[in-house]
Design a protein around this motif. Structure first.
Motif, PDB file in Angstrom:
ATOM      1  N   ALA A  17      -7.641  34.807 -19.639  1.00  0.00           N
ATOM      2  CA  ALA A  17      -8.931  35.438 -19.316  1.00  0.00           C
ATOM      3  C   ALA A  17      -8.985  36.760 -20.064  1.00  0.00           C
ATOM      4  N   PRO A  18     -10.180  37.298 -20.253  1.00  0.00           N
ATOM      5  CA  PRO A  18     -10.271  38.565 -20.989  1.00  0.00           C
ATOM      6  C   PRO A  18      -9.346  39.645 -20.420  1.00  0.00           C
ATOM      7  N   TRP A  19      -9.288  39.736 -19.112  1.00  0.00           N
ATOM      8  CA  TRP A  19      -8.431  40.729 -18.478  1.00  0.00           C
ATOM      9  C   TRP A  19      -7.764  40.139 -17.245  1.00  0.00           C
ATOM     10  N   THR A  20      -6.529  40.565 -16.999  1.00  0.00           N
ATOM     11  CA  THR A  20      -5.820  40.178 -15.785  1.00  0.00           C
ATOM     12  C   THR A  20      -5.315  41.445 -15.114  1.00  0.00           C
TER      13      THR A  20
ATOM     14  N   THR B 230     -14.381  41.508 -17.617  1.00  0.00           N
ATOM     15  CA  THR B 230     -14.484  42.735 -18.420  1.00  0.00           C
ATOM     16  C   THR B 230     -13.568  43.813 -17.866  1.00  0.00           C
ATOM     17  N   LEU B 231     -13.339  44.818 -18.691  1.00  0.00           N
ATOM     18  CA  LEU B 231     -12.550  45.951 -18.230  1.00  0.00           C
ATOM     19  C   LEU B 231     -13.336  46.767 -17.207  1.00  0.00           C
TER      20      LEU B 231
ATOM     21  N   GLY C  73     -13.560  52.263 -20.011  1.00  0.00           N
ATOM     22  CA  GLY C  73     -14.303  51.125 -20.556  1.00  0.00           C
ATOM     23  C   GLY C  73     -14.885  51.455 -21.922  1.00  0.00           C
ATOM     24  N   ASP C  74     -15.536  52.586 -21.991  1.00  0.00           N
ATOM     25  CA  ASP C  74     -16.148  53.037 -23.234  1.00  0.00           C
ATOM     26  C   ASP C  74     -15.102  53.264 -24.322  1.00  0.00           C
ATOM     27  N   PHE C  75     -13.979  53.876 -23.950  1.00  0.00           N
ATOM     28  CA  PHE C  75     -12.913  54.127 -24.921  1.00  0.00           C
ATOM     29  C   PHE C  75     -12.438  52.824 -25.546  1.00  0.00           C
ATOM     30  N   VAL C  76     -12.155  51.840 -24.715  1.00  0.00           N
ATOM     31  CA  VAL C  76     -11.576  50.601 -25.233  1.00  0.00           C
ATOM     32  C   VAL C  76     -12.578  49.869 -26.126  1.00  0.00           C
ATOM     33  N   GLU C  77     -13.813  49.818 -25.686  1.00  0.00           N
ATOM     34  CA  GLU C  77     -14.821  49.135 -26.486  1.00  0.00           C
ATOM     35  C   GLU C  77     -14.964  49.792 -27.863  1.00  0.00           C
ATOM     36  N   ALA C  78     -15.095  51.122 -27.850  1.00  0.00           N
ATOM     37  CA  ALA C  78     -15.319  51.843 -29.104  1.00  0.00           C
ATOM     38  C   ALA C  78     -14.094  51.783 -30.011  1.00  0.00           C
TER      39      ALA C  78
ATOM     40  N   GLY D 214     -18.448  39.077  -7.862  1.00  0.00           N
ATOM     41  CA  GLY D 214     -18.334  38.676  -9.264  1.00  0.00           C
ATOM     42  C   GLY D 214     -17.438  39.574 -10.101  1.00  0.00           C
ATOM     43  N   LEU D 215     -16.613  40.370  -9.436  1.00  0.00           N
ATOM     44  CA  LEU D 215     -15.708  41.234 -10.204  1.00  0.00           C
ATOM     45  C   LEU D 215     -14.547  40.441 -10.776  1.00  0.00           C
TER      46      LEU D 215
END
Lengths: 472, 472
Positions: free
Chosen positions: B275-278, B228-229, B354-359, B307-308
């Motif tokens: 992967a979702p993010w690199t 995740t971001l 994180g919130d910005f990208v999700e929204a 687990g990051l």
């Protein structure tokens, strides 16, 4: 005038408009060189009150002198002696608005005392690195208004470099809400940096968002004695390349500085014998105490091998480290005890410092035989406190007659080497003439144009940083 | 008009006043979105010629567009299409005036190509850390005029942070000689930072004194994949506290960015699976290769334990490190090959990303189903290149009809989280409306007042950064 006072009382509440009693704390400058007389001392509680006060004063044609902890060294934060200026103290605005751990920022009001910020950062697991002698009473608003320096600049920069955004009340009484937590923002002119260092002449800083730093795992401190100042410059280069960004302090002290401390504060233990120059080195290690100590020892060994240093002492406890810093910080007090002195807060390119000191020491000795030089400062930033001390036993009046001559010799030598006549203390009223005489006329014209554009009524701190318009 | 051309020829020599032939290189912007028409392209050789050209143009009432390497991304350095503006190219002013090793500074002319500076610093045993995609052709004058960012900002700061002093020609045709090598100078307003980032609208930067850095003993590079971001933000915090100032690069790439590189440049080996993010991590170690590698490995192990991150690859040679950076730098080209896209150069507090990208991902998916997001950037500085790519196979015209809607969705979300609509690319003409609509009206009023004060005749780059006066 009483109409204005009534308005001010209505805005901030009567107990926060002081007109009677002893106002020395606000009217006299830190070094007690100057004393003004305020129409009133006004203590707003928030940015809206600051804005309302500014509008009320603008309407009345009354100028405002903003003030933080009033610890400035350039007479920039006290009123003139006319009794017509409003002294605005920001000290009641002392809230920490918030700490954003993920963003490594802290948003604080202008009246927060620097030490409070340092502690709040520490309690949150971070470092706020700005550190200077007045930290127990100076405010972050004043630090920003004067772009304060201090002892950690070699690594973390001046106050300017620690700030991401500001909240400012303009001379029109509007609030610019710019407390950004952004590390990159290229939308238009850099108003933040224009306000920082403008000493309350372009706007009143009411809050700021400051950068936090990760706390280093260990901070190591050492003293080293050196035969020459050139050796100290070479040691600085070596420290920079060896320790990299770990180098967080690099202070230099000439022999007479520490001799004065020896004489005036004999109880302070000096771990190294007298030497022409002593350097205080600090390394902030991201990794561990052991790693930091090994790196610092390796640097000092290399310096010994190259003959840059003669002797060295590494602090093995926090107490020892504090004692080393305490020596450094006692110089100013020892100077004061020894009698009158003429202070200079100058900066030079590192490459010009050796030559400057040699030439200026000699020129002063020729002009004023017997004069003594207290020369110490933040060598890592090219910043010397090059202070000229009276002859032994000389009285103040006799000595201070030479002030203009001493300043001319010192500042001419600084100017000839492209240095600054005010490295970290600012201009205020004290250095106005010196700056006006020595700074580029093109730069001065731009400064005047900006002042006229943002504060055409000369409402904010007139006659500071720039001469009052009548005399320009 | 020919009187002016004659004067310009007399000042810079006829071969350096171009009026005929193919002037595309100066008249068309880097991304080929816009093309202007110059009255003439003038190529001065020194600051005096720049000043003389400014005076001649001022007399004729002809405005000037200063230009460096013309690699800007905000259409700030090309003339308008009126055929009445003089395009001043600084490219002939490309001398390195000097390197001061003891002072860790380099004084250079505005037209020096960034890569030339990097090489000159390296040859002298130092690092000049500014690094960005256009470094082979952009100039330091343009970097300063736009306060360029790039990939090393997390450690060394933006161009602003690398500059100690400037030489500037004012709109009055005077030369401000301010190429200071001082690290502290509190004599008046911060004109240097006002000029930096003003995109040639307040003065023409002709030379600068830039900070050099000690060369790190080793530079270590690694890739890591993340679920995740939010994990990337946590990894950033961990990297900052573990590596301290050693952290010199922290770039993030979403899956689609690297998928596009996979698709368009299959020959480029990707060491980690999709992967979702690199994240691309870089550490500059002051000590040694072994020490740097151990520190980086320790960080990545800790991140794995927590687990990051899911997987990681550390470069074991310079070639491997370069290949990792090459992946990152190929995203823009892969995007272009894939078809039209709408770019955003935004910044946010790390805590809001994180919130910005999700929204915003969700809002765009709702508004334009099938749209694809190329999201990558300098996460260490809170700076994302949040680019909206056309639907698969969609033609440009159909897609670009949505540009206003896309921009509104993205920039509304940025504004709601106190972000910036131009993190590192500046305003130019391209982002003028966006900035005017979204920036504080108090800040905009101060900007206009400063422009009027310093350039009342609107001689320098009118209509850039601020709207032309007629439309204000």
């Amino acid at each position: 005038m009483s109409v204005l006072i009534e308005k001010l009382r209505a805005i901030v509440g009567a107990p926060n408009v002081l007109t009677d009693g002893d106002l020395t704390a606000w009217e006299q400058d830190w070094r007690k060189r100057s004393r003004g007389k305020a129409l009133a001392v006004v203590r707003p509680a928030n940015a809206q009150q600051v804005a309302d006060v500014v509008r009320a004063c603008a309407e009345a044609g009354t100028s405002i002198v903003p003030q933080g902890g009033n610890t400035g060294l350039a007479v920039g934060s006290i009123p003139d002696d006319s009794g017509t200026q409003v002294l605005m103290s920001l000290q009641r605005m002392n809230a920490i608005r918030g700490i954003d751990a993920a963003n490594l920022t802290m948003t604080v009001e202008a009246g927060c005392v620097l030490q409070t910020l340092q502690e709040a950062a520490r309690n949150a697991g971070f470092l706020f690195p700005l550190s200077l002698a007045a930290e127990g009473s100076c405010t972050i608003g004043g630090n920003l208004a004067t772009n304060a320096g201090g002892t950690q600049v070699v690594r973390y920069g001046n106050t300017r470099d620690l700030c991401l955004g500001l909240e400012v009340v303009t001379p029109q009484g509007e609030i610019w809400e710019g407390t950004s937590g952004l590390r990159k923002d290229n939308t238009g002119y850099d108003l933040r940096d224009l306000m920082i260092g403008s000493e309350g002449t372009l706007g009143i800083i009411t809050a700021a968002t400051m950068k936090l730093q990760p706390r280093p795992a260990a901070v190591l401190t050492a003293l080293a004695t050196l035969p020459t100042l050139e050796a100290a410059i070479l040691l600085l280069s070596l420290a920079r390349s060896t320790l990299g960004p770990g180098l967080s302090g690099f202070e230099v002290m000439n022999r007479f500085s520490l001799d004065l401390v020896r004489k005036r504060f004999p109880a302070l233990r000096q771990p190294l014998p007298p030497a022409p120059w002593t350097v205080l080195l600090e390394q902030s290690d991201a990794e561990s105490e052991a790693h930091g100590a090994a790196a610092l020892e390796a640097l000092l060994e290399k310096a010994l091998e190259r003959g840059l240093i003669d002797d060295t002492a590494i602090a093995t406890s926090i107490e020892q480290a504090n004692a080393m810093w305490h020596l450094r910080e006692s110089i100013t007090l020892a100077q004061a005890e020894e009698g009158p002195n003429i202070k200079h807060d100058i900066s030079l390119p590192a490459s010009a410092i050796g030559d400057f000191v040699e030439a200026t020491d000699a020129a002063l000795a020729r002009a004023l035989p017997g004069i003594r030089l207290v020369n110490f400062g933040h060598l890592g930033d090219g910043n010397l406190h090059y202070n000229v001390q009276c002859r032994e036993g000389e009285d103040a009046q006799a000595f201070l007659r030479h002030e203009d001559e001493v300043n001319r010799i010192v500042y001419d030598a600084v100017e000839a080497r492209c240095g600054s006549v005010s490295a970290e203390h600012g201009i205020g009223r004290l250095k106005l003439d010196e700056m006006s005489a020595r700074k580029s006329s093109v730069a001065l014209a731009m400064m005047r144009a900006i002042k006229r554009a943002l504060d055409p009524a000369e409402l904010l701190n007139p006659g500071r940083v720039l001469p009052p318009p009548a005399t320009r």
